[in-house]
Scaffold this motif. Sequence first.
Motif, short mmCIF file in Angstrom:
data_model
loop_
_atom_site.label_atom_id
_atom_site.label_comp_id
_atom_site.label_asym_id
_atom_site.label_seq_id
_atom_site.Cartn_x
_atom_site.Cartn_y
_atom_site.Cartn_z
N GLU A 14 58.84 79.45 75.85
CA GLU A 14 58.50 78.73 74.61
C GLU A 14 58.03 79.73 73.55
OE1 GLU A 14 56.36 75.08 74.77
OE2 GLU A 14 55.59 75.33 72.73
N THR A 17 60.91 82.09 72.34
CA THR A 17 61.84 81.43 71.42
C THR A 17 61.17 81.20 70.07
OG1 THR A 17 62.54 80.27 73.39
CG2 THR A 17 63.57 79.61 71.34
N PHE A 18 59.90 80.81 70.12
CA PHE A 18 59.17 80.57 68.87
C PHE A 18 59.14 81.84 68.02
CE2 PHE A 18 55.52 80.43 66.11
CZ PHE A 18 55.49 79.12 65.66
N THR A 21 62.82 82.79 66.70
CA THR A 21 63.32 81.90 65.64
C THR A 21 62.46 82.04 64.39
OG1 THR A 21 62.14 80.05 66.69
CG2 THR A 21 64.49 80.25 67.16
N SER A 22 61.16 82.27 64.58
CA SER A 22 60.28 82.48 63.42
C SER A 22 60.71 83.72 62.64
CB SER A 22 58.82 82.66 63.85
OG SER A 22 58.30 81.47 64.34
N ARG A 24 63.56 84.90 62.25
CA ARG A 24 64.74 84.60 61.43
C ARG A 24 64.40 83.73 60.22
NH1 ARG A 24 67.32 83.70 58.01
NH2 ARG A 24 69.53 83.16 57.82
N ARG A 37 53.12 81.04 60.87
CA ARG A 37 53.87 81.12 62.14
C ARG A 37 53.09 81.91 63.19
NH1 ARG A 37 56.17 76.97 60.58
NH2 ARG A 37 57.65 77.25 58.90
N ARG A 44 49.40 78.34 70.24
CA ARG A 44 50.12 77.95 71.47
C ARG A 44 49.75 78.88 72.62
NH1 ARG A 44 56.17 75.80 69.88
NH2 ARG A 44 55.51 74.54 68.11
N LYS B 59 61.62 73.94 70.63
CA LYS B 59 61.44 75.37 70.92
C LYS B 59 62.10 76.25 69.86
CE LYS B 59 60.52 75.69 75.84
NZ LYS B 59 60.55 74.41 76.47
N VAL B 60 63.18 75.80 69.27
CA VAL B 60 63.86 76.63 68.27
C VAL B 60 63.46 76.26 66.85
CG1 VAL B 60 65.82 77.06 69.82
CG2 VAL B 60 65.96 75.20 68.15
N PRO B 62 60.20 76.43 64.70
CA PRO B 62 58.79 76.76 64.50
C PRO B 62 58.05 75.77 63.59
CG PRO B 62 60.11 78.73 64.44
CD PRO B 62 61.08 77.58 64.48
N SER B 122 65.74 77.50 63.38
CA SER B 122 66.86 78.42 63.36
C SER B 122 68.15 77.61 63.42
CB SER B 122 66.78 79.40 64.54
OG SER B 122 68.09 79.86 64.84
#
Lengths: 107, 174
Positions: A14, A17-18, A21-22, A24, A37, A44, B59-60, B62, B122
Amino acid sequence: MAGSMALNEEEAYELLTFLVTSARIQQDEPASYGSLRLLTAAERLSGFMMEHSSSGNRGFLAGIQEDIEQMTDSMADVERFVTSLDELCRVVAQHLVEQNGLSGGAS
Amino acid sequence: MLELIRTRRVIRSMTDKPVKRAHLEKVLEAGRWAPCGGNHRLLRFVAIQNPVTLRLMRKVSPGMSQRPAAAIVLCIDWDQVKVHKIPAHDRAISIDVGTAMENMMLAAHSIKLGSGPVTSFSKEALRVVLNIPQNLSPEVIICIGHAAPKDQMIMIPKKKVTWQSLTDWERYAG
Ligand SMILES: Cc1cc2nc3c(=O)[nH]c(=O)nc-3n(C[C@H](O)[C@H](O)[C@H](O)COP(=O)(O)O)c2cc1C
């Protein structure tokens, strides 16, 4: 300092991935969201850490979570947000100092 | 109607009570009836109820603080944009996303469901999770569920906002 405090696989993924993706979406979002973020990731992580920590650390982690929740609610006031971030940094550093037995003045 | 508009708030804390399929269909129908530029139908919706898929979506994403029981993803169909010869930078395309989103959120509120939009995700990761083809771009996720009694992560604006503070009459006064 306490020994291992491993995350379980679900928690680790988790967080992984957080963070990815953050990284990006930060390219498309206001700079201040970067702090948001990172704070959410910290919130978390402290939640996951709580499940594996000693009762002494649990109170500290719960406090961190509460502080972060309040901060992310009031990001619109930048000055207050930065002051709260500084305070949070102090709290975390103080915890580390105590955990490592460094409390007290120079000898 | 005005009361519905005024009382809708973004819900960021939801219970795990499932959302009935029939309710989700009502929300989707509200999206269909949203005004859209040139009456071109450029949007596609993906509706999700599977808890595993929802967990992966979170999860993808944020920006998704809620754990929704359902979600709808609004996508722009770029093939349709081409078919209608609409320039890719035409503002109407993203306005269409907004009108459908608001219709859906108000419809959800009218049947006592909470909702919250998320754009901080994302696109590429969501594409993989939902098997979204290249001609579609996911633009917003609307999280849907029952509001938890103890909400809410509300983003407090710095200044009080009223319609008067947003409006100038006849000519812009500055
Ligand atoms: C285009 C758009 C994108 C948004 N993206 C997010 C998001 O990623 N995460 C989130 O928690 N809220 C998101 N929101 C919700 C706003 O933060 C929310 O609407 C605003 O704070 C006002 O709250 P209210 O709608 O309850 O009055 C988004 C709203 C809009 C219109």
